[in-house]
Design a protein around this motif. Sequence first.
Motif, PDB file in Angstrom:
ATOM      1  N   GLU A  25       0.835  -1.193   0.000  1.00 30.05           N
ATOM      2  CA  GLU A  25       0.000   0.000   0.000  1.00 30.05           C
ATOM      3  C   GLU A  25       0.874   1.250   0.000  1.00 30.05           C
ATOM      4  OE1 GLU A  25      -3.965   1.620   2.387  1.00 30.05           O
ATOM      5  OE2 GLU A  25      -2.580   0.215   3.373  1.00 30.05           O
ATOM      6  N   TYR A  26       0.590   2.172  -0.937  1.00 32.34           N
ATOM      7  CA  TYR A  26       1.392   3.392  -1.103  1.00 32.34           C
ATOM      8  C   TYR A  26       2.880   3.079  -1.304  1.00 32.34           C
ATOM      9  CZ  TYR A  26      -2.886   5.366   0.866  1.00 32.34           C
ATOM     10  OH  TYR A  26      -4.202   5.690   1.114  1.00 32.34           O
ATOM     11  N   ASP A  27       3.156   1.902  -1.897  1.00 33.50           N
ATOM     12  CA  ASP A  27       4.538   1.462  -2.187  1.00 33.50           C
ATOM     13  C   ASP A  27       5.406   1.361  -0.933  1.00 33.50           C
ATOM     14  OD1 ASP A  27       3.952   1.253  -4.857  1.00 33.50           O
ATOM     15  OD2 ASP A  27       4.881   3.148  -5.433  1.00 33.50           O
ATOM     16  N   ARG A  28       4.776   1.068   0.218  1.00 32.81           N
ATOM     17  CA  ARG A  28       5.560   1.068   1.463  1.00 32.81           C
ATOM     18  C   ARG A  28       6.586  -0.058   1.491  1.00 32.81           C
ATOM     19  NH1 ARG A  28       0.823  -0.742   5.745  1.00 32.81           N
ATOM     20  NH2 ARG A  28       0.582  -2.890   5.028  1.00 32.81           N
ATOM     21  N   ASN A  29       6.304  -1.204   0.819  1.00 34.01           N
ATOM     22  CA  ASN A  29       7.290  -2.284   0.788  1.00 34.01           C
ATOM     23  C   ASN A  29       8.532  -1.845   0.019  1.00 34.01           C
ATOM     24  OD1 ASN A  29       5.436  -3.829   2.161  1.00 34.01           O
ATOM     25  ND2 ASN A  29       4.808  -5.038   0.390  1.00 34.01           N
ATOM     26  N   LEU A  30       8.311  -1.143  -1.107  1.00 32.39           N
ATOM     27  CA  LEU A  30       9.454  -0.638  -1.871  1.00 32.39           C
ATOM     28  C   LEU A  30      10.239   0.390  -1.057  1.00 32.39           C
ATOM     29  CD1 LEU A  30       7.910  -0.172  -5.451  1.00 32.39           C
ATOM     30  CD2 LEU A  30       8.958  -2.209  -4.425  1.00 32.39           C
ATOM     31  N   THR A  31       9.522   1.206  -0.301  1.00 32.06           N
ATOM     32  CA  THR A  31      10.184   2.211   0.534  1.00 32.06           C
ATOM     33  C   THR A  31      11.075   1.543   1.575  1.00 32.06           C
ATOM     34  OG1 THR A  31       8.331   3.735   0.238  1.00 32.06           O
ATOM     35  CG2 THR A  31       9.805   4.162   2.086  1.00 32.06           C
ATOM     36  N   ASP A  32      10.576   0.439   2.177  1.00 29.10           N
ATOM     37  CA  ASP A  32      11.378  -0.296   3.167  1.00 29.10           C
ATOM     38  C   ASP A  32      12.653  -0.842   2.528  1.00 29.10           C
ATOM     39  OD1 ASP A  32       9.654   0.176   5.206  1.00 29.10           O
ATOM     40  OD2 ASP A  32       8.857  -1.859   5.350  1.00 29.10           O
ATOM     41  N   ILE A  33      12.509  -1.422   1.339  1.00 26.73           N
ATOM     42  CA  ILE A  33      13.668  -2.017   0.658  1.00 26.73           C
ATOM     43  C   ILE A  33      14.655  -0.933   0.249  1.00 26.73           C
ATOM     44  CG2 ILE A  33      14.389  -3.336  -1.377  1.00 26.73           C
ATOM     45  CD1 ILE A  33      11.636  -4.802  -1.151  1.00 26.73           C
ATOM     46  N   GLU A  34      14.144   0.204  -0.216  1.00 23.43           N
ATOM     47  CA  GLU A  34      15.021   1.328  -0.558  1.00 23.43           C
ATOM     48  C   GLU A  34      15.826   1.779   0.658  1.00 23.43           C
ATOM     49  OE1 GLU A  34      12.702   3.738  -4.128  1.00 23.43           O
ATOM     50  OE2 GLU A  34      12.118   4.094  -2.034  1.00 23.43           O
ATOM     51  N   ALA A  35      15.163   1.878   1.807  1.00 19.75           N
ATOM     52  CA  ALA A  35      15.828   2.355   3.029  1.00 19.75           C
ATOM     53  C   ALA A  35      16.936   1.400   3.466  1.00 19.75           C
ATOM     54  CB  ALA A  35      14.803   2.520   4.148  1.00 19.75           C
ATOM     55  N   ARG A  36      16.753   0.111   3.226  1.00 25.20           N
ATOM     56  CA  ARG A  36      17.724  -0.876   3.702  1.00 25.20           C
ATOM     57  C   ARG A  36      18.863  -1.099   2.716  1.00 25.20           C
ATOM     58  NH1 ARG A  36      14.806  -5.100   7.683  1.00 25.20           N
ATOM     59  NH2 ARG A  36      16.967  -5.717   7.870  1.00 25.20           N
ATOM     60  N   GLN A  40      17.256   3.146  -5.318  1.00 26.76           N
ATOM     61  CA  GLN A  40      15.989   3.773  -5.672  1.00 26.76           C
ATOM     62  C   GLN A  40      15.217   2.827  -6.579  1.00 26.76           C
ATOM     63  OE1 GLN A  40      16.217   7.300  -8.106  1.00 26.76           O
ATOM     64  NE2 GLN A  40      14.167   7.989  -7.528  1.00 26.76           N
ATOM     65  N   ILE A  41      13.936   2.611  -6.257  1.00 30.00           N
ATOM     66  CA  ILE A  41      13.110   1.672  -7.019  1.00 30.00           C
ATOM     67  C   ILE A  41      11.956   2.436  -7.659  1.00 30.00           C
ATOM     68  CG2 ILE A  41      11.788  -0.474  -6.949  1.00 30.00           C
ATOM     69  CD1 ILE A  41      13.247  -1.168  -4.345  1.00 30.00           C
ATOM     70  N   LEU A  42      11.867   2.340  -8.984  1.00 33.49           N
ATOM     71  CA  LEU A  42      10.807   3.012  -9.733  1.00 33.49           C
ATOM     72  C   LEU A  42       9.951   1.974 -10.435  1.00 33.49           C
ATOM     73  CD1 LEU A  42      12.959   5.837 -11.381  1.00 33.49           C
ATOM     74  CD2 LEU A  42      11.588   5.992  -9.282  1.00 33.49           C
ATOM     75  N   GLU A  62      17.445  -9.707  -5.019  1.00 36.21           N
ATOM     76  CA  GLU A  62      17.223 -10.995  -4.349  1.00 36.21           C
ATOM     77  C   GLU A  62      15.993 -10.930  -3.442  1.00 36.21           C
ATOM     78  OE1 GLU A  62      20.753 -12.101  -2.300  1.00 36.21           O
ATOM     79  OE2 GLU A  62      21.902 -12.507  -4.137  1.00 36.21           O
ATOM     80  N   VAL A  63      15.853  -9.822  -2.713  1.00 38.35           N
ATOM     81  CA  VAL A  63      14.712  -9.691  -1.803  1.00 38.35           C
ATOM     82  C   VAL A  63      13.414  -9.570  -2.585  1.00 38.35           C
ATOM     83  CG1 VAL A  63      13.636  -8.166  -0.105  1.00 38.35           C
ATOM     84  CG2 VAL A  63      16.053  -8.744   0.107  1.00 38.35           C
ATOM     85  N   LEU A  64      13.400  -8.766  -3.622  1.00 38.75           N
ATOM     86  CA  LEU A  64      12.182  -8.598  -4.421  1.00 38.75           C
ATOM     87  C   LEU A  64      11.757  -9.909  -5.067  1.00 38.75           C
ATOM     88  CD1 LEU A  64      13.056  -5.153  -6.028  1.00 38.75           C
ATOM     89  CD2 LEU A  64      11.057  -5.608  -4.578  1.00 38.75           C
ATOM     90  N   ARG A  75       1.017 -16.678  -0.487  1.00 40.73           N
ATOM     91  CA  ARG A  75       1.298 -16.096   0.821  1.00 40.73           C
ATOM     92  C   ARG A  75       1.263 -14.575   0.738  1.00 40.73           C
ATOM     93  NH1 ARG A  75       6.276 -19.755   3.197  1.00 40.73           N
ATOM     94  NH2 ARG A  75       5.451 -21.781   2.596  1.00 40.73           N
ATOM     95  N   SER A  76       1.172 -13.950   1.888  1.00 42.39           N
ATOM     96  CA  SER A  76       1.162 -12.495   1.938  1.00 42.39           C
ATOM     97  C   SER A  76       2.585 -11.976   2.106  1.00 42.39           C
ATOM     98  CB  SER A  76       0.285 -12.008   3.093  1.00 42.39           C
ATOM     99  OG  SER A  76       0.813 -12.494   4.324  1.00 42.39           O
ATOM    100  N   VAL A  77       2.752 -10.684   1.895  1.00 45.18           N
ATOM    101  CA  VAL A  77       4.037 -10.031   2.105  1.00 45.18           C
ATOM    102  C   VAL A  77       3.811  -8.812   2.985  1.00 45.18           C
ATOM    103  CG1 VAL A  77       5.816  -8.627   1.005  1.00 45.18           C
ATOM    104  CG2 VAL A  77       5.185 -10.813   0.003  1.00 45.18           C
ATOM    105  N   GLY A  78       4.491  -8.777   4.099  1.00 41.52           N
ATOM    106  CA  GLY A  78       4.408  -7.645   5.017  1.00 41.52           C
ATOM    107  C   GLY A  78       5.796  -7.218   5.440  1.00 41.52           C
ATOM    108  N   ARG A  79       5.855  -6.268   6.353  1.00 43.81           N
ATOM    109  CA  ARG A  79       7.152  -5.729   6.784  1.00 43.81           C
ATOM    110  C   ARG A  79       8.007  -6.811   7.452  1.00 43.81           C
ATOM    111  NH1 ARG A  79       6.570   0.371   9.008  1.00 43.81           N
ATOM    112  NH2 ARG A  79       8.694   0.388   8.230  1.00 43.81           N
ATOM    113  N   GLY A  80       7.348  -7.724   8.184  1.00 43.94           N
ATOM    114  CA  GLY A  80       8.095  -8.803   8.818  1.00 43.94           C
ATOM    115  C   GLY A  80       8.737  -9.728   7.799  1.00 43.94           C
ATOM    116  N   ASP A  81       8.067  -9.957   6.669  1.00 40.93           N
ATOM    117  CA  ASP A  81       8.617 -10.814   5.620  1.00 40.93           C
ATOM    118  C   ASP A  81       9.822 -10.150   4.951  1.00 40.93           C
ATOM    119  OD1 ASP A  81       6.454 -12.786   5.873  1.00 40.93           O
ATOM    120  OD2 ASP A  81       5.202 -11.211   5.017  1.00 40.93           O
ATOM    121  N   ILE A  82       9.735  -8.843   4.760  1.00 37.53           N
ATOM    122  CA  ILE A  82      10.872  -8.096   4.194  1.00 37.53           C
ATOM    123  C   ILE A  82      12.061  -8.178   5.153  1.00 37.53           C
ATOM    124  CG2 ILE A  82      11.698  -5.812   3.506  1.00 37.53           C
ATOM    125  CD1 ILE A  82       8.740  -5.186   2.754  1.00 37.53           C
TER     126      ILE A  82
END
Length: 326
Positions: A25-36, A40-42, A62-64, A75-82
Amino acid sequence: MNTGILTEAILEFPDNRLLIDLCGEYDRNLTDIEARTGVQILRRGNQLALHGPAEAQEAAREVLNALYQRLEQGRSVGRGDIDREFRLAPEEQEPGDQLEMFSGGKVEIKTRKKLIEPRTDAQKAYVRALFENELAFGIGPAGTGKTYLAVAVGVNLFITGQVDKIILSRPAVEAGEKLGYLPGDMKDKVDPYMQPLYDALNDFLPGKQLAKMMEEKTIEIAPLAFMRGRTLSNAFVVLDEAQNATSMQMKMFLTRLGEGSRMVITGDRSQVDLPRGVQSGLQDAERLLSHIDKISFNYFTSADVVRHPLVAKIIDAYEKDAERGA
């Protein structure tokens, strides 16, 4: 050649619906991966463009890809999975493992409400130990999942018929508070100390089923003192906050182990609330039992904390202060 040069890599995902879930939602998973990763992911249609140094791109790739595979498996993907994908080493094939849930090197715990997956290598080793040993110790700081994972394994063994009951216990030690001044009967006084155990069970079992099991005594939550004189057969038994058990209490508890039962002892050596001069039973057990086969000892550090990221930093700060004062 300068490895710090920024380049672009393109990842293509065939199912646009799954890609939406991958982004979050609102690309928050991409934002988490960018931060770690610092990449930059477009998003461009059914593609993701990764901009950054090659090494960081590879980590993000690899993570994506791993998260997309989860979505393909339903399965679902959430912050814990990232978080788990970044923390865990790549899975290795382990042929011949007798535990079906570990096929392909994966470690999973199925409960009535959710599928639990370890998020660090230490958690993964701990869960394996819980399934493979009749007596297991999990030792380390708060927030590392010691009790949560133990209760999840207990629920799994119960719903698959490998044990007949689950017994969860804690020493009712007054950590600076006075039980006697709390209102209500003994159950009312003790229940606040047991609340983390109730919370874990509520995560794994539907409310009505949990209430029925507790009414039928197939699930028991009780202070350590209530274990005296019992033989616990065909049960999954957890002693939480074991650093607050005395040596005699620990011996009493360990000798309750009956036929067909498994025991898990969890504790944090830095959180002893026993009176000054009273030896912690957890430390005694480590000293006396660490050489015995079929008893496992698994250890966690602040690197295994899976709560808010600040928790790990707080634990580190206290540990460093304790070392300076030693």
